[in-house]
Design a protein around this motif. Structure first.
Motif, PDB file in Angstrom:
ATOM      1  N   UNK A 184      11.042  14.767  -4.449  1.00 25.24           N
ATOM      2  CA  UNK A 184       9.798  15.451  -4.109  1.00 25.24           C
ATOM      3  C   UNK A 184       8.978  15.724  -5.360  1.00 25.24           C
ATOM      4  N   UNK A 185       9.644  16.127  -6.429  1.00 26.22           N
ATOM      5  CA  UNK A 185       8.938  16.380  -7.685  1.00 26.22           C
ATOM      6  C   UNK A 185       8.355  15.085  -8.262  1.00 26.22           C
ATOM      7  N   UNK A 186       9.102  13.977  -8.122  1.00 27.12           N
ATOM      8  CA  UNK A 186       8.652  12.697  -8.654  1.00 27.12           C
ATOM      9  C   UNK A 186       7.349  12.243  -8.004  1.00 27.12           C
ATOM     10  N   UNK A 187       7.222  12.484  -6.707  1.00 32.62           N
ATOM     11  CA  UNK A 187       6.053  11.995  -5.970  1.00 32.62           C
ATOM     12  C   UNK A 187       5.082  13.100  -5.580  1.00 32.62           C
ATOM     13  N   UNK A 188       5.269  14.281  -6.103  1.00 34.44           N
ATOM     14  CA  UNK A 188       4.388  15.388  -5.753  1.00 34.44           C
ATOM     15  C   UNK A 188       2.931  15.090  -6.100  1.00 34.44           C
ATOM     16  N   UNK A 189       2.692  14.430  -7.229  1.00 32.06           N
ATOM     17  CA  UNK A 189       1.314  14.165  -7.635  1.00 32.06           C
ATOM     18  C   UNK A 189       0.584  13.274  -6.635  1.00 32.06           C
ATOM     19  N   UNK A 190       1.317  12.399  -5.950  1.00 34.68           N
ATOM     20  CA  UNK A 190       0.677  11.576  -4.924  1.00 34.68           C
ATOM     21  C   UNK A 190       0.219  12.442  -3.756  1.00 34.68           C
ATOM     22  N   UNK A 191       1.054  13.390  -3.327  1.00 35.88           N
ATOM     23  CA  UNK A 191       0.653  14.327  -2.276  1.00 35.88           C
ATOM     24  C   UNK A 191      -0.527  15.182  -2.737  1.00 35.88           C
ATOM     25  N   UNK A 192      -0.419  15.690  -3.950  1.00 41.07           N
ATOM     26  CA  UNK A 192      -1.465  16.561  -4.490  1.00 41.07           C
ATOM     27  C   UNK A 192      -2.801  15.821  -4.587  1.00 41.07           C
ATOM     28  N   UNK A 193      -2.773  14.589  -5.105  1.00 35.82           N
ATOM     29  CA  UNK A 193      -4.010  13.837  -5.277  1.00 35.82           C
ATOM     30  C   UNK A 193      -4.679  13.497  -3.956  1.00 35.82           C
ATOM     31  N   UNK A 194      -3.871  13.141  -2.945  1.00 33.79           N
ATOM     32  CA  UNK A 194      -4.444  12.870  -1.625  1.00 33.79           C
ATOM     33  C   UNK A 194      -5.083  14.126  -1.055  1.00 33.79           C
ATOM     34  N   UNK A 195      -4.470  15.276  -1.288  1.00 31.95           N
ATOM     35  CA  UNK A 195      -5.020  16.544  -0.794  1.00 31.95           C
ATOM     36  C   UNK A 195      -6.313  16.906  -1.513  1.00 31.95           C
ATOM     37  N   UNK A 196      -6.361  16.671  -2.806  1.00 36.34           N
ATOM     38  CA  UNK A 196      -7.583  16.985  -3.553  1.00 36.34           C
ATOM     39  C   UNK A 196      -8.764  16.180  -3.017  1.00 36.34           C
ATOM     40  N   UNK A 197      -8.530  14.912  -2.682  1.00 35.45           N
ATOM     41  CA  UNK A 197      -9.622  14.097  -2.159  1.00 35.45           C
ATOM     42  C   UNK A 197     -10.211  14.730  -0.898  1.00 35.45           C
ATOM     43  N   UNK A 198      -9.365  15.097   0.040  1.00 35.42           N
ATOM     44  CA  UNK A 198      -9.886  15.641   1.295  1.00 35.42           C
ATOM     45  C   UNK A 198     -10.392  17.070   1.135  1.00 35.42           C
TER      46      UNK A 198
END
Length: 808
Positions: free
Chosen positions: A472-486
Motif C-alpha cells: 500500500x505504501x509503495x503504490x500510495x502515490x498512484x492513489x493520491x495522484x488520481x485523487x488530486x486530479x479529481x
C-alpha cells in the motif's frame, strides 16, 4: 517506484502457496481433429511468450507472440487546446447543448494518434511430407501443466509432439518423437506478415523483424527470433530460409524471441544478444528436464485452487467441442468448472510478475492489426482481465497491472497538466505499451477521464486481500495522484447542486455529459479509499479530510421513473435498451457500495436495470453479468448467464465460446474468459459486504461440489463442500489473523463461533457508508429480494484453520 522482480515473486509464491489436491474436474481439453482456424488452436504462454498450436499432421503451425512487439514507439500526445476549450464545453453541457459540446470536444481534445496495435511475431511452420492419411488423431491441452500434445498414426508409426512455453527457460519448446527409429523427418520455416529478413547463423535460423509504423508514429520495436533443432540420431541441416531434419527418432525445436524494448520510454536493448542468450541457455538442458521444471512451476500456480461441480465420480469426458455443443441439453456443471479453470489457466499463461499486463488478446494475436488494436481498454476490459486474480488465488498475476498503473501515474501527469490544468494524473479509456494517457478515438467513447481512477481500485483490492501495508505504501502515490486530479476537476452541477465529473461519458453509451453514475461511484471509491490509505499509513491528514469532505458533496445514486438505477444524473434510461455496457452497476460489482443489507432500494434498482438490459450480450458483458447476478444472490439467474456463454461460436448465431474455449465478443476478446471466471468465484464466495458469505449464489444445477483455495478479503483462504445444494462443511485458513465474520443461509457450528453483533472488527472487511438514494416519485419500487442469513464471528490467529459445519 520499486519494481518487484519476476524471480522474487516466483520464489516467494513457491514457498507460501497452499497447494490444493487434485479433484474430479478434468484439466484436459481434448480434440480429435487438427485446428482449421486460429480460434481452434490451443494457447500456451509463459507471460512473455505466447504460442497457438494448430496440430496439423502434414503442417504444424506454431503461431507466436512476444508481449512487447507493438507498433509505434515512445510517444505522448496531449492536445493543449483542450484546456482553453474546457470551460466552454462545461457551459454547453450544463445548458443542455450536448451535440455542440461533443463537437467541441472532438475538435480540441483529440490528437492524431489513437493508440498503437499489439502485433504478431508470425509463425514457425513444421512440414511433414507424407503424413497423410493419418488415423487415431488426438490433440489436447493439459491446463494443469501448460502443455499441448498432438499424436497420430501414419502407416503404423505413432508421431507425438509436445509443445510448451517454458516457465523455466523462457523459450518455446516443441519435442517431437516417432515410435519407429529414424521415421521422423520435417522442414522448418518462418511465416511472418511484417517487414523481416531470414538467414542462418551457425546452428540457428534467424528472423529479424520490426514493429510497424502507425498513425504517424514510427515503429521502433526491433525483434529477433532464433530457432534451433536438436536431435540425437537425426540429420539437421540449415539452408538460407529453412531447417531440414531427416531420419530422426526424436527432435526438439527451441524457439527464442527477444526485442529491444526496455520500458515505455526506452527501446535501446540489444535484441540479438537477448535472444541468443536465452536460446544458448535453453539448449544446454534436455527437453525432458526442461519439461519437468516447467510443469512444476506451472502446476504450482494452477493447483492453488481446485473446483469440482457435480459428482465426485464424474465419468470420462468427451471431445471438448462436443461438450460445448451438448451443454444446451445436459448443462453439465463439470463443463462450467472446466471453463472456470481455463480462465485461471489463461491468466497464469499471460500475466506473470515482471511482464506486461494482459491486453484485449491476453498475449495471443495472429494479426498486425488486432481487433480494437489489442490495446488496453480501461473502461471495463483491462479491469475485468484481473477480476479473478485475487479471489481465484492467483495474486501474483496481478503484479503487471500494478506496475502499469504506476507507470500511467507518471505519464498521466503531463496530460492532467496540459489538458486540464490539474494536479495529479489522468488516463482516459485506452492505453498501450507506450502508456499513453490522452483521449483516443472520438468523444463518444474517448471523453472519459476516469480510466486511471478505476484502475487504481485494483491497488486497494489487493491490499484488502493481502493486508500488505508495504504494498500500500509503495503504490500510495498512484492513489493520491488520481485523487488530486479529481479534487481539482470536480465541478458543481448548477441544477442539482452536487459535485460531478464534467465533461465525461457513461462508457460507450450516449454522448458527452455531466454526472454519469459510474463516474460518481468511482470517484467515491477513489476518495474514500485514498483517505483510508492515508490514515493507515499516517500520511496526508489534511488531504484525507479534504477528500472526505468532497465525498459528502458528490451526487448520490438515483432511482429513476422505471424503478431502475439511473445511468446518468438525469432520468434518461430506456427500459428497452439492451446495450452491452452496464457501467452504472459498478457500485454493485466490482465495487461494494450497493448491498441488500445496507442499501436495499439501490439493490432492487440494480436488479431492475439488469432485467431491462437482458441476458444476451457480447462475451465480456456476459462475464460481467455473471458477477452482477451473483452479487444479487440469484444463483439460478447467474447460471442462465453462464448457459449463454457456453454456446459454440461459429455454429450458433449467438455463440460466445470458441472451440478452444476462448470467449467471443465476437471476435475473440479474452476478458470474457476472465469475467466468467471471476463470476463463478462470486457465486461460491463473497467477501465484499462485511463478511465471508459462503455459497451466496449457488444454482440449483450445482447440487453438489467442492472447492478448495478460494481467497477472501481479510487474508482468508476458503475450502467448502456442499451436498443437495446446501453447505456441508467449510474450512477457513487465516493468513493474517484477526476477526473472521462468516455469513451463511444455514446455521453453523464450530469451535469459537459466536453470534455476530455490530460492524465487523476487521478493517479489511469494512463496508462503505453511502448516501441515501434520490428516488423518483414515479418509480414503482419493490422490496429488495434477499434471503435471511446467519452471521458469526470468530477470533483467529495467523495460520489457524477454522472448521465449521451445518448445525443440526
Amino acid at each position: 517506484m520499486l519494481i518487484p522482480l519476476r524471480s522474487i515473486w516466483s520464489v516467494a509464491l513457491i514457498v507460501t502457496c497452499m497447494v490444493c489436491p487434485a479433484h474430479a474436474t478434468d484439466h484436459l481439453l481434448r480434440y480429435d481433429a487438427p485446428a482449421r482456424i486460429w480460434e481452434e488452436a490451443l494457447p500456451l504462454g509463459d507471460s512473455r511468450l505466447g504460442v497457438m498450436v494448430f496440430g496439423g499432421p502434414q503442417k504444424e503451425e506454431l503461431c507466436l507472440n512476444e508481449e512487447t512487439i507493438w507498433a509505434g514507439g515512445p510517444y505522448a500526445e496531449a492536445n493543449p487546446a483542450a484546456l482553453q476549450a474546457l470551460p466552454r464545453v462545461r457551459e454547453l453541457i450544463f445548458s443542455g447543448k450536448h451535440r455542440e459540446a461533443q463537437a467541441l470536444v472532438d475538435s480540441t481534445f483529440f490528437s492524431k494518434a489513437h493508440g498503437m496495435p499489439y502485433q504478431t511475431a508470425g509463425s514457425v511452420l513444421l512440414s511433414f511430407n507424407g503424413h497423410e492419411p493419418y488415423q487415431n488423431y488426438r490433440r489436447s491441452l493439459d491446463m494443469e501443466h501448460g502443455v499441448a500434445t498432438v499424436s497420430y498414426e501414419v502407416r503404423g508409426v505413432t508421431y507425438t509432439r509436445s509443445v510448451w512455453a517454458s516457465m523455466s527457460d523462457d523459450v518455446v519448446i516443441c519435442r517431437l518423437t516417432a515410435s519407429q527409429k529414424g521415421a521422423l523427418s520435417f522442414e522448418l520455416t518462418y511465416q511472418n506478415p511484417s517487414v523481416h529478413e531470414v538467414h542462418p547463423d551457425g546452428n540457428c535460423l534467424v528472423l529479424e523483424g520490426r514493429g510497424a509504423d502507425h498513425e504517424g508514429i514510427e515503429g521502433k520495436i526491433r525483434y529477433e527470433e532464433r530457432t534451433q533443432v536438436v536431435s540425437k540420431d537425426g540429420e539437421v541441416s540449415y539452408a538460407a530460409d529453412r531447417i531440414k531434419v531427416s531420419h530422426a527418432t526424436e527432435a526438439t525445436v527451441y524457439i527464442s524471441i527477444a526485442t529491444n524494448f526496455v520500458d515505455y520510454a526506452h527501446v535501446d536493448a540489444r535484441q540479438s544478444e537477448r535472444c541468443a542468450a536465452l536460446l544458448q541457455k535453453a539448449v544446454k538442458r534436455s527437453s525432458q528436464k526442461a519439461l519437468k521444471e516447467h510443469s512444476v512451476l506451472f502446476a504450482d500456480q494452477f493447483n492453488r485452487l481446485s473446483l469440482r461441480l457435480g459428482p465426485a465420480d464424474t465419468p470420462a469426458v468427451r471431445n471438448t467441442v462436443d461438450r460445448i455443443r451438448g451443454f444446451k441439453m445436459d448443462h453439465d456443471p463439470a463443463m462450467v468448472a472446466q471453463l472456470f479453470q481455463f480462465g485461471r489457466y489463461l491468466l497464469i499463461s499471460c500475466s506473470q510478475p515482471g511482464g506486461q499486463p494482459a491486453n484485449l488478446q491476453g498475449i495471443w494475436n495472429h494479426k498486425l492489426l488486432a481487433p480494437w488494436d489489442g490495446k488496453y481498454t480501461i473502461n471495463i476490459n483491462t479491469e475485468m482481465n484481473y477480476w479473478p486474480a485475487e479471489p481465484a488465488n492467483l495474486s501474483s498475476t496481478h503484479e503487471p497491472l500494478f506496475r502499469m498503473i504506476g507507470e500511467l501515474s507518471q505519464t498521466g501527469q503531463r496530460t492532467a497538466r496540459i489538458m486540464y490544468g490539474a494536479r495529479g494524473w489522468v488516463t482516459h479509456h485506452n492505453t498501450d505499451i507506450w502508456r499513453i494517457t490522452h483521449p483516443v478515438d472520438y468523444a463518444g467513447p474517448g471523453m472519459w477521464p476516469t480510466g486511471g481512477a478505476w484502475l487504481a481500485q485494483h491497488l486497494w483490492e489487493h491490499y484488502l486481500f493481502s493486508g500488505d501495508k508495504d504494498f500500500l505504501a509503495q503504490y500510495y502515490e498512484a492513489l493520491r495522484g488520481a485523487s488530486l486530479f479529481f479534487a481539482d476537476q470536480l465541478v458543481c452541477h448548477p441544477q442539482y447542486g452536487c459535485l460531478v465529473v464534467c465533461p465525461s461519458v457513461s462508457p460507450e453509451h450516449g454522448g458527452v455529459v455531466a454526472g454519469a453514475t459510474m463516474d460518481n461511484q468511482i470517484v467515491y471509491d477513489l476518495f474514500t479509499r485514498t483517505a483510508t490509505a492515508a490514515r493507515l499509513l499516517q500520511r496526508d491528514a489534511l488531504l484525507a479530510d479534504t477528500l472526505l469532505h468532497l465525498v459528502s458533496q458528490l451526487s448520490p445514486m438515483r432511482v429513476g421513473r422505471h424503478a431502475q438505477l439511473q445511468e446518468w444524473i438525469d432520468d434518461l434510461d430506456n427500459p428497452y435498451d439492451t446495450h452491452r455496457h452496464v457501467s452504472h452497476l459498478y457500485g454493485l460489482y466490482p465495487s461494494n457500495q450497493i448491498s441488500p443489507y445496507r442499501t436495499p432500494e439501490l439493490f432492487e434498482a440494480v436488479r431492475r436495470s439488469l432485467l431491462y438490459r437482458g441476458d444476451m450480450a457480447t462475451g465480456w458483458s456476459i462475464g460481467w453479468k455473471v458477477g452482477l447476478w451473483a452479487r444479487l444472490q440469484d444463483g439460478n439467474h447467474a447460471g442462465r448467464i453462464i448457459d449463454a456463454m457456453l454456446t459454440l461460436a461459429g455454429e450458433d448465431k449467438d455463440g460466445r465460446t470458441y472451440p478452444n474455449l476462448f470467449t467471443a465478443h465476437p471476435p475473440f476478446q479474452i476478458d470474457g474468459n476472465f469475467g466468467m471466471c471471476a463470476g463463478v468465484c462470486e457465486m461460491l464466495l463473497q467477501s465484499h459486504d462485511g463478511a465471508l458469505h459462503l455459497l451466496p449464489a449457488l444454482p440449483d444445477g450445482w447440487q453438489e461440489g467442492e472447492v478448495l483455495g478460494l481467497r477472501a478479503r481479510g487474508g482468508f483462504e476458503v475450502g467448502m463442500e456442499w451436498q443437495h445444494g446446501v453447505l456441508k462443511q467449510a474450512r477457513v485458513k487465516s493468513l493474517l489473523g484477526g476477526v473472521l465474520r462468516l455469513r451463511s443461509y444455514v446455521p453453523l457450528s464450530g469451535k469459537g463461533l459466536r453470534k455476530a453483533q455490530g460492524p465487523v472488527d476487521n478493517h479489511l472487511l469494512a463496508v462503505p457508508q453511502v448516501a441515501a438514494p434520490v428516488v423518483s416519485p414515479l418509480a414503482q419500487t419493490e422490496p429488495a429480494k434477499s434471503r435471511p442469513v446467519y452471521e458469526y464471528d470468530v477470533n483467529t490467529r495467523k495460520g489457524q484453520t477454522v472448521t465449521v459445519t451445518v448445525s443440526q
